[in-house]
Write an enzyme that holds these catalytic residues in place. Structure first.
Site, PDB file in Angstrom:
ATOM      1  N   TRP A 102       0.915  -1.094   0.012  1.00  0.00           N
ATOM      2  CA  TRP A 102      -0.111   0.044   0.217  1.00  0.00           C
ATOM      3  C   TRP A 102       1.044   1.116   0.019  1.00  0.00           C
ATOM      4  CZ3 TRP A 102      -4.155  -1.412  -1.873  1.00  0.00           C
ATOM      5  CH2 TRP A 102      -4.842  -2.512  -1.531  1.00  0.00           C
ATOM      6  N   ASP A 172      -1.284   6.908   6.324  1.00  0.00           N
ATOM      7  CA  ASP A 172      -2.473   6.186   5.782  1.00  0.00           C
ATOM      8  C   ASP A 172      -2.616   5.229   7.171  1.00  0.00           C
ATOM      9  OD1 ASP A 172      -3.904   3.856   5.155  1.00  0.00           O
ATOM     10  OD2 ASP A 172      -2.666   3.260   3.536  1.00  0.00           O
ATOM     11  N   LYS A 196     -11.621  -1.636   7.191  1.00  0.00           N
ATOM     12  CA  LYS A 196     -10.557  -2.523   8.106  1.00  0.00           C
ATOM     13  C   LYS A 196     -11.144  -2.715   9.732  1.00  0.00           C
ATOM     14  CE  LYS A 196      -8.533  -3.076   4.294  1.00  0.00           C
ATOM     15  NZ  LYS A 196      -7.313  -2.096   3.689  1.00  0.00           N
TER      16      LYS A 196
HETATM   17  C1  LIG Z   1      -6.994  -1.726   2.164  1.00  0.00           C
HETATM   18  C2  LIG Z   1      -5.926  -0.639   2.274  1.00  0.00           C
HETATM   19  C3  LIG Z   1      -5.752   0.525   1.402  1.00  0.00           C
HETATM   20  C4  LIG Z   1      -6.870   0.293  -0.002  1.00  0.00           C
HETATM   21  O1  LIG Z   1      -7.987   0.627   0.572  1.00  0.00           O
HETATM   22  P1  LIG Z   1      -9.176   0.585  -0.701  1.00  0.00           P
HETATM   23  O2  LIG Z   1     -10.198   1.282  -0.032  1.00  0.00           O
HETATM   24  O3  LIG Z   1      -9.307  -0.824  -1.253  1.00  0.00           O
HETATM   25  O4  LIG Z   1      -8.733   1.537  -1.857  1.00  0.00           O
HETATM   26  C5  LIG Z   1      -4.818   1.581   1.596  1.00  0.00           C
HETATM   27  N1  LIG Z   1      -4.022   1.289   2.564  1.00  0.00           N
HETATM   28  C6  LIG Z   1      -4.082   0.308   3.662  1.00  0.00           C
HETATM   29  C7  LIG Z   1      -2.750   0.483   4.461  1.00  0.00           C
HETATM   30  C8  LIG Z   1      -5.075  -0.768   3.411  1.00  0.00           C
HETATM   31  O5  LIG Z   1      -5.051  -1.639   4.441  1.00  0.00           O
END
Ligand SMILES: *Cc1c(COP(=O)(O)O)cnc(C)c1O
Length: 360
Positions: A102, A172, A196
Site C-alpha cells: 500500500w 495512511d 478494516k
Molecule cells: C486496504 C488498504 C488500502 C486500500 O484501500 P481501498 O479502500 O481498497 O482503496 C490502503 N491502505 C491500507 C493500509 C490498506 O490496508
C-alpha cells in the site's frame, strides 16, 4: 448457520452489537418510517447521523478544532492521489517511507504529481520490518513525509512516530485506525478507509489540519480538492450515507469499550496471545521481527505451501475463515481488528495446536 470467526483483512468482522442495531433500524430508523439508505442526505435525520459520527470520532481521537474531519468516497486508493494533489503545496517534494504494497502504491501514484522519493524502504527484507528513521532521512524542504502506520499485507506496524522536524507528516491508518492511541497533532493529515476497522466499505475518513486546505492546483477535479468537502461538511455531493451511519454506530461501540485506550489494551492482549502461540509452535512461525509486529494483521507460515493450503481449508470447516495470506506474500494471515472477539482468538489458537499435533 452460526456466525464464523472471520479473520478477513477487509472488509472484515464488525461488532455483533453494531450489526444488531443496524438490523433493528433497518426498516424504520428511529420512527422516521424509512431506512437510513432511503433517506435524503439533506434531511435533518441524516444531518444528525453525520454530526453525531463526527463528534464521537472527535471525542475518541481528541481531534483538535483546527482539524477538519471529512467523510469521502474512493477508498484508501483515491487518497494515494488526493494526498499529493493537495499537500504538494510549495516545493512539490515529498518523501515516502515504503513499507509494503500500500505504501508502494501511494509512492508510485505520488510520483505523477511532483518530485517524490523513497526516503526509506524495507523491501530489502521483504517488508518484514519497519525502518527506523529520523529527521536526517528527509529532505528539509519536503512538503510532507508519508507513512503507512500499519502494513496490512506484511503484518508490520510502526512502533514509533518518525521525527520529521518541521516537515508535515501524512499517514495512511487504514488498517489500524482507532485501534491504538495517536496524538493527532503529530500529523498534518490522517486517512483511513472504513472497511478494516470501522464499518462497511464506501467511506474513507480524512482528518486534515485546516491550514493545509486551499492549495490544490487550479485544474484539480473539484471532487479531489479536500477544500471542496471541508467547506461543505462532507456534503458537497451525496456522501456514502449508509457507511457513515454504520461507522457512527461503531464509534459509539468503541466508546463503550473504554474508548481507543480500552480497545488498544485489549488489542495488545489479543495480539500477544496469538504471537505467543505462533512463537511457541514447532510448525508455525512469524516472519516479522518481533518489535514491529502488527496488532491487527498477524502473518505466519508453516514453510510448506501445501500444508498452508490444508490449514486454510480445515480451518474453514471449523468456522475459522479468511485466514489465507495475501496473494503477494502467501502463507497465512489472521486479521484481528477491534471487533474480533476473544473467542475467535482462542478458537484459532486451539485449532492451530490441533493441526500441529496432526501434522508433526
Ligand atoms: C486496504 C488498504 C488500502 C486500500 O484501500 P481501498 O479502500 O481498497 O482503496 C490502503 N491502505 C491500507 C493500509 C490498506 O490496508
Amino acid at each position: 448457520m452460526d456466525r464464523v470467526y472471520n479473520f478477513s483483512a477487509g472488509p472484515s468482522t464488525l461488532p455483533v452489537e453494531v450489526l444488531e442495531e443496524a438490523a433493528a433500524d433497518m426498516l424504520n430508523y428511529k420512527g422516521c418510517g424509512m431506512s437510513v439508505m432511503e433517506m435524503s442526505h439533506r434531511s435533518q435525520d441524516f444531518q444528525n447521523i453525520i454530526d453525531a459520527a463526527e463528534s464521537d470520532l472527535r471525542d475518541l481521537m481528541q481531534i483538535p478544532d483546527n482539524y477538519k474531519v471529512l467523510f469521502l468516497q474512493g477508498g484508501g486508493t483515491l487518497q494515494f492521489s488526493m494526498v499529493p494533489i493537495n499537500l504538494l503545496r510549495n516545493t512539490k517534494k515529498a518523501d515516502y517511507i515504503v513499507t509494503g504494497n500500500w505504501a508502494n502504491k501511494a509512492y508510485q501514484e505520488a510520483q505523477k504529481f511532483g518530485d517524490v522519493v523513497a526516503a526509506a524502504s524495507s523491501e530489502d527484507k521483504n517488508f518484514t520490518y519497519v525502518p527506523k528513521v529520523g529527521k536526517d532521512a528527509f529532505r528539509p524542504d519536503a512538503d510532507y513525509v508519508y507513512i503507512t502506520t500499519n502494513n496490512t499485507i506484511y503484518g508490520t506496524r510502526y512502533n514509533y512516530i518518525p521525527d520529521t522536524g518541521d516537515i508535515l507528516l501524512a499517514a495512511d491508518q487504514s488498517s489500524n485506525f482507532l485501534s491504538e492511541t495517536y496524538n493527532v497533532e503529530d500529523f498534518g493529515l490522517i486517512y483511513a478507509g472504513a472497511q478494516k476497522n470501522v464499518g462497511p466499505a464506501g467511506v474513507t475518513i480524512v482528518i486534515v489540519r485546516d491550514d493545509l486546505l486551499g492549495f490544490a492546483p487550479e485544474n484539480t477535479p473539484i471532487y479531489l480538492d479536500y477544500n471542496t468537502h471541508a467547506k461543505k461538511g462532507s456534503m458537497y455531493n451525496t456522501p456514502p450515507c449508509y457507511a457513515i451511519y454504520m461507522a457512527g454506530l461503531t464509534f459509539k461501540w468503541i466508546k463503550k469499550q473504554g474508548g481507543v485506550k480500552g480497545i488498544e489494551q485489549h488489542n495488545i492482549e489479543q495480539a500477544e496471545k496469538l504471537y505467543d502461540a505462533i512463537d511457541n509452535s514447532s510448525l508455525f512461525s512469524c516472519p516479522v521481527v518481533p518489535e514491529d509486529r502488527s496488532r491487527m494483521n498477524a502473518v505466519f507460515v508453516t514453510g510448506d505451501k501445501d500444508l498452508d493450503a490444508r490449514f486454510v481449508a480445515e480451518a474453514k470447516e471449523n468456522g475459522i475463515v479468511n485466514i489465507k495470506g495475501h496473494r503477494s506474500v502467501g502463507g497465512l494471515r489472521a486479521s484481528i481488528y477491534n471487533a474480533m472477539p476473544d473467542e475467535g482468538i482462542d478458537a484459532l489458537i486451539s485449532f492451530m495446536k490441533k493441526f500441529e499435533m496432526e501434522n508433526k
